[in-house]
Design a protein around this motif. Structure first.
Motif, mmCIF file in Angstrom:
data_model
loop_
_atom_site.group_PDB
_atom_site.id
_atom_site.type_symbol
_atom_site.label_atom_id
_atom_site.label_comp_id
_atom_site.label_asym_id
_atom_site.label_seq_id
_atom_site.Cartn_x
_atom_site.Cartn_y
_atom_site.Cartn_z
ATOM 1 N N GLU A 1 -20.893 -25.751 -32.668
ATOM 2 C CA GLU A 1 -21.375 -24.770 -33.748
ATOM 3 C C GLU A 1 -20.281 -24.461 -34.766
ATOM 4 N N ASN A 2 -20.649 -24.688 -36.163
ATOM 5 C CA ASN A 2 -19.781 -24.426 -37.111
ATOM 6 C C ASN A 2 -20.213 -23.544 -38.155
ATOM 7 N N ASP A 3 -21.255 -23.557 -38.861
ATOM 8 C CA ASP A 3 -21.774 -22.836 -39.948
ATOM 9 C C ASP A 3 -22.830 -21.907 -39.127
ATOM 10 N N THR A 4 -22.319 -20.966 -38.515
ATOM 11 C CA THR A 4 -23.384 -20.130 -38.148
ATOM 12 C C THR A 4 -22.782 -18.633 -38.396
ATOM 13 N N PRO A 5 -23.673 -17.591 -38.268
ATOM 14 C CA PRO A 5 -23.016 -16.194 -38.470
ATOM 15 C C PRO A 5 -21.940 -15.888 -37.620
ATOM 16 N N LYS A 6 -21.812 -15.992 -36.261
ATOM 17 C CA LYS A 6 -20.908 -15.577 -35.277
ATOM 18 C C LYS A 6 -19.681 -16.392 -35.791
ATOM 19 N N VAL A 7 -19.642 -17.818 -36.120
ATOM 20 C CA VAL A 7 -18.665 -18.408 -36.096
ATOM 21 C C VAL A 7 -17.999 -18.008 -37.449
ATOM 22 N N ASN A 8 -18.627 -17.943 -38.337
ATOM 23 C CA ASN A 8 -18.128 -17.467 -39.891
ATOM 24 C C ASN A 8 -17.570 -16.110 -39.894
ATOM 25 N N GLY A 9 -18.261 -15.398 -38.923
ATOM 26 C CA GLY A 9 -17.674 -13.720 -38.913
ATOM 27 C C GLY A 9 -16.257 -13.805 -38.060
ATOM 28 N N LEU A 10 -15.912 -14.839 -37.207
ATOM 29 C CA LEU A 10 -14.641 -14.827 -36.677
ATOM 30 C C LEU A 10 -13.507 -15.263 -37.931
ATOM 31 N N ARG A 11 -14.183 -16.275 -38.694
ATOM 32 C CA ARG A 11 -13.357 -16.711 -39.754
ATOM 33 C C ARG A 11 -13.156 -15.785 -40.715
ATOM 34 N N ARG A 12 -13.962 -14.969 -41.226
ATOM 35 C CA ARG A 12 -13.761 -13.606 -41.876
ATOM 36 C C ARG A 12 -12.768 -12.732 -41.565
ATOM 37 N N ASN A 13 -13.023 -12.491 -40.354
ATOM 38 C CA ASN A 13 -11.779 -11.441 -39.827
ATOM 39 C C ASN A 13 -10.556 -12.285 -39.763
ATOM 40 N N LEU A 14 -10.299 -13.495 -39.609
ATOM 41 C CA LEU A 14 -8.885 -14.120 -39.643
ATOM 42 C C LEU A 14 -8.391 -14.157 -41.175
ATOM 43 N N LEU A 15 -9.615 -14.186 -41.866
ATOM 44 C CA LEU A 15 -8.842 -14.391 -43.376
ATOM 45 C C LEU A 15 -8.833 -12.872 -43.775
ATOM 46 N N ASP A 16 -9.406 -11.896 -43.336
ATOM 47 C CA ASP A 16 -8.926 -10.439 -43.672
ATOM 48 C C ASP A 16 -7.693 -10.139 -43.322
ATOM 49 N N MET A 17 -7.357 -10.674 -42.218
ATOM 50 C CA MET A 17 -6.101 -10.474 -41.518
ATOM 51 C C MET A 17 -4.782 -10.925 -42.443
ATOM 52 N N LEU A 18 -5.215 -12.166 -42.861
ATOM 53 C CA LEU A 18 -3.983 -12.990 -43.546
ATOM 54 C C LEU A 18 -3.873 -12.272 -44.888
ATOM 55 N N PHE A 19 -5.144 -11.456 -45.547
ATOM 56 C CA PHE A 19 -4.833 -10.750 -46.692
ATOM 57 C C PHE A 19 -3.955 -9.434 -46.440
ATOM 58 N N VAL A 20 -4.227 -8.862 -45.375
ATOM 59 C CA VAL A 20 -3.566 -7.780 -45.253
ATOM 60 C C VAL A 20 -2.150 -7.706 -44.677
ATOM 61 N N GLU A 21 -1.860 -8.932 -43.915
ATOM 62 C CA GLU A 21 -0.766 -9.156 -43.337
ATOM 63 C C GLU A 21 0.384 -9.412 -44.245
ATOM 64 N N GLY A 22 -0.094 -9.908 -45.632
ATOM 65 C CA GLY A 22 0.869 -10.312 -46.677
ATOM 66 C C GLY A 22 0.711 -9.194 -48.017
ATOM 67 N N ASN A 23 1.323 -9.726 -48.912
ATOM 68 C CA ASN A 23 1.075 -8.935 -50.154
ATOM 69 C C ASN A 23 0.460 -10.076 -51.143
ATOM 70 N N HIS A 24 -0.829 -10.069 -51.432
ATOM 71 C CA HIS A 24 -1.472 -10.937 -52.208
ATOM 72 C C HIS A 24 -1.995 -10.488 -53.518
ATOM 73 N N PHE A 25 -1.283 -10.633 -54.496
ATOM 74 C CA PHE A 25 -1.767 -10.183 -55.667
ATOM 75 C C PHE A 25 -2.429 -11.409 -56.656
ATOM 76 N N CYS A 26 -3.699 -11.269 -55.953
ATOM 77 C CA CYS A 26 -4.537 -12.561 -56.776
ATOM 78 C C CYS A 26 -4.625 -12.540 -58.217
ATOM 79 N N MET A 27 -4.976 -11.533 -58.999
ATOM 80 C CA MET A 27 -5.297 -11.373 -60.314
ATOM 81 C C MET A 27 -3.778 -11.670 -61.017
ATOM 82 N N PHE A 28 -2.856 -11.598 -60.376
ATOM 83 C CA PHE A 28 -1.547 -12.181 -61.017
ATOM 84 C C PHE A 28 -0.782 -13.378 -60.888
ATOM 85 N N CYS A 29 -1.390 -14.043 -59.778
ATOM 86 C CA CYS A 29 -0.816 -15.115 -58.950
ATOM 87 C C CYS A 29 -1.127 -16.402 -59.894
#
Ligand code: SF4
Ligand code: FES
Length: 237
Positions: free
Chosen positions: A74-102
């Motif tokens: 199972e790859n492109d399913t709501p459950k799997v994509n939900g897990l990935r979304r959580n991981l991405l969320d964590m990567l954003f808050v664990e660093g300092n990502h200033f996307c608009m100035f990067c």
């Protein structure tokens, strides 16, 4: 003639060869599995877990898991994509990502994945870690605020450049990208042409004096979500 392995991804039957990973077999069949720490040509690392799929119901990292006959993936399913979304969320808050100035904005794989998954703001609280920047090298900048510890530069330096310019120090929340010198990148043998510099998926390892070289509208992910080139190659019908 090599023996074929049949498996199913999101209900679609695909063929693979023994020893191939799920991610690589999927890619050949035109199925995009999101990834961050994986880069073709480098030894799979299995550290970011963005490529997590469910294999017969159990989570596995697709970049390191070899195919086996009859696997139900199972790859492109709501459950799997939900897990990935959580991981991405964590990567954003664990660093300092200033996307608009990067300088990497529009060409950044982390940002592109956030767009692909519809993340406009992380749901977890920002941690605002204290990170250092190394601008000592005449041609390369290390901006550790944006580093996601994927290890692509570490492996590219060793495996492709034949150097050992980068490594990690510390553990857990204190883990940081370090250089093979007392303190400064300038004191290593890193060079701007090194594959390690280009391997960084975010704006952490940057070539100096080339920021914002591509105008908005011509950057890698301005028109199509990351991974579109893989799914576009899927056989029709
Ligand atoms: S500098 Fe870039 S390539 Fe290296 S570990 Fe950090 S995010 Fe990954
Ligand atoms: S891409 Fe597979 S674990 Fe990072």
């Amino acid at each position: 003639m090599s023996q074929k392995i049949e498996l199913t991804i999101d209900g679609r039957e695909i063929s693979a060869v023994p020893g191939q990973t799920i991610l690589s077999a999927a890619e050949e069949a035109g199925v995009y599995i999101p990834r961050l720490c994986h880069l073709k040509g480098l030894t799979p690392h299995g550290s970011c877990r963005i490529c997590t799929v469910l294999v017969n119901g159990r989570p596995q990292s697709a970049c390191t898991q070899p195919v086996a006959p009859g696997m139900l993936v199972e790859n492109d399913t709501p459950k799997v994509n939900g897990l990935r979304r959580n991981l991405l969320d964590m990567l954003f808050v664990e660093g300092n990502h200033f996307c608009m100035f990067c300088e990497k904005s529009g060409n950044c794989e982390l940002q592109a994945l956030a767009y692909r998954f519809g993340i406009t703001a992380p749901k977890y609280p920002y941690m605002f870690p204290q990170r250092t920047l190394d601008a000592s090298h005449p041609d390369i900048l290390i901006e550790r605020n944006r580093c996601i510890l994927c290890g692509r530069c570490v492996r590219a330096s060793q495996e492709l450049d034949g150097k050992h310019a980068f490594d990690f120090i510390g553990r857990g929340a204190h883990k940081r990208l370090h250089v093979n010198a007392e303190a400064r990148l300038a004191d290593t043998d890193a060079a701007v042409e090194d594959r390690a510099v280009a391997a960084c998926p975010v704006g952490s390892l940057l070539r100096k004096r080339v920021g914002y070289a591509l105008p908005v509208g011509r950057r890698a992910y301005d028109h199509q979500p990351i991974g579109s080139e893989i799914s576009a190659a899927a056989p029709q019908g």
